[in-house]
Write a protein that holds these residues in place. Structure first.
Motif, PDB file in Angstrom:
ATOM      1  N   ARG A 144       0.826  -1.214   0.000  1.00 14.96           N
ATOM      2  CA  ARG A 144       0.000   0.000   0.000  1.00 14.96           C
ATOM      3  C   ARG A 144       0.857   1.260   0.000  1.00 14.96           C
ATOM      4  O   ARG A 144       0.470   2.288  -0.557  1.00 14.96           O
ATOM      5  N   ALA A 145       2.020   1.160   0.635  1.00 13.47           N
ATOM      6  CA  ALA A 145       2.906   2.321   0.701  1.00 13.47           C
ATOM      7  C   ALA A 145       3.717   2.508  -0.565  1.00 13.47           C
ATOM      8  O   ALA A 145       3.887   3.623  -1.052  1.00 13.47           O
ATOM      9  N   GLN A 146       4.214   1.388  -1.136  1.00 15.01           N
ATOM     10  CA  GLN A 146       5.119   1.526  -2.280  1.00 15.01           C
ATOM     11  C   GLN A 146       4.438   1.350  -3.630  1.00 15.01           C
ATOM     12  O   GLN A 146       4.963   1.809  -4.654  1.00 15.01           O
ATOM     13  N   ALA A 147       3.288   0.698  -3.671  1.00 13.49           N
ATOM     14  CA  ALA A 147       2.597   0.492  -4.955  1.00 13.49           C
ATOM     15  C   ALA A 147       1.085   0.473  -4.724  1.00 13.49           C
ATOM     16  O   ALA A 147       0.411  -0.526  -4.998  1.00 13.49           O
ATOM     17  N   PRO A 148       0.520   1.572  -4.220  1.00 13.68           N
ATOM     18  CA  PRO A 148      -0.908   1.581  -3.871  1.00 13.68           C
ATOM     19  C   PRO A 148      -1.820   1.321  -5.060  1.00 13.68           C
ATOM     20  O   PRO A 148      -2.829   0.625  -4.921  1.00 13.68           O
ATOM     21  N   LYS A 149      -1.498   1.863  -6.211  1.00 19.21           N
ATOM     22  CA  LYS A 149      -2.341   1.672  -7.386  1.00 19.21           C
ATOM     23  C   LYS A 149      -2.345   0.209  -7.811  1.00 19.21           C
ATOM     24  O   LYS A 149      -3.390  -0.354  -8.161  1.00 19.21           O
TER      25      LYS A 149
END
Length: 354
Positions: A144-149
């Motif tokens: 969620r922090a590094q690749a939320p999309k």
């Protein structure tokens, strides 16, 4: 020097004990069960057993090629390679090759802590890992922090798959042979579609996977994971697992369901199931891939190269700068040099015999 099947249970236990005391991840490719499985489909497979004080203290699994060229066990499909040595045991690499009657030893996924052979590496590569040691929820928070999309899109596709294709179900350790056959068919089609060599077209690889699918050792178990939608398999993965590492090996999906990204959904569910089983690391192997970039939370180095000894080994090593691929298949863009090396080595062998 033994064939893998000739190792006694005592020697195999020494092997496991050495790996248990190692600080490296307990990768199942480094266990005696993987070497044994390769030995049953590759007749040139051997294990050099090193003794210290009458006790087995080290093992070097390998395969013998022509002219004494050696290669790491399962080279081309094994994702972790090297010697298994008791802490403090440091044989001379060239002396070890000589004792094995090897001119060289090629590797393409040498374990990072292999101090014996790392000095012979020609290239360093990156293997991508998923760290779930703190649990799946912690891993998902990292995503969620590094690749939320990426995470939001993948989970939305999983829900849409369920609505449009039927209930989504995941099995971490599937025993249904039809699911393994489906995976191999998808993977073969993927290889052909992308212009890569079809590994499953090679009989020994298909036989090896079939054998490992039946392997249930505590530190080397074949694991088939399948994602179903509406009762139909839409993505699958076959790999090996130890108590702490899942070695990701052969992932594939049904192209008819590509718009749902079932392979990505599969990997998320694999990470979740692995964490619940106490597995802390998913090793996705070396080589770049978009899906690995999206899923990974860490990296480990692996090495490619060839250990050699003076004379024949050095001559073969000189044939190219990528020895694991070239010195053991000869250099296609240097046919005259390769031919000269072969003639020279054959002449030297005749002189030794005379």
């Amino acid at each position: 020097m033994l064939r893998p099947q000739e190792l006694g249970e005592g020697e195999r236990q020494h092997w496991r004990d050495i790996r248990a005391r190692s600080t490296a991840p307990r990768n199942p490719f480094m266990e005696p069960e993987f070497t044994d499985a390769v030995g049953r489909v590759r007749p040139r497979a051997r294990v050099a057993v090193l003794y210290d004080g009458g006790e087995a203290a080290g093992f070097l699994p390998h395969e013998r090629g022509p002219l004494g060229q050696g290669r790491a066990i399962g080279l081309g499909v094994s994702d972790c390679q090297g010697a298994v040595l008791r802490q403090g045991l440091a044989p001379d690499p060239r002396g070890l090759l000589r004792a094995c009657s090897l001119s060289s030893l090629a590797f393409d996924n040498l374990e990072a802590e292999q101090g014996l052979f790392v000095p012979y590496a020609a290239e360093e590569h990156t293997t991508y890992v998923i760290d779930v040691e703190k649990g799946y929820e912690a891993y998902e928070n990292v995503l969620r922090a590094q690749a939320p999309k990426f995470l939001k899109t993948t989970l939305a596709k999983e829900r849409r798959l369920g609505r449009q294709a039927g209930d989504v179900r995941f099995v971490f350790d599937e025993r249904e042979p039809a699911a393994l056959r489906a995976l191999m068919e998808w993977k073969s089609a993927q290889y052909r579609r992308t212009g890569r060599r079809d590994r499953f077209a090679q009989e020994w690889i298909s036989r090896l996977v079939g054998r490992l699918a039946q392997t249930r050792a505590p530190e080397c178990a074949g694991t088939l994971s399948v994602l179903y939608a509406g009762g139909r398999p839409v993505a699958a993965h076959f790999g090996l697992r130890s108590a702490t590492v899942l070695a990701c090996w052969f992932p594939a999906y049904d192209p008819d369901f590509a718009k749902y990204s079932p392979g990505l959904v599969l990997h998320l569910r694999m990470a979740e199931a692995a964490a619940s089983e106490g597995i802390g690391l998913l090793d996705m192997g070396r080589g770049p891939a978009e899906y690995k970039d999206s899923l990974r939370t860490g990296e480990l180095p692996v090495y490619e190269g060839a250990a050699t000894r003076p004379g024949a080994g050095a001559a073969l090593h000189w044939l190219g700068r990528e020895p694991a691929r070239r010195a053991h298949g000869f250099v296609r863009d240097r046919p005259r040099l390769a031919s000269l090396a072969v003639r020279t080595l054959r002449g030297a062998a005749r002189l030794r015999r005379s």
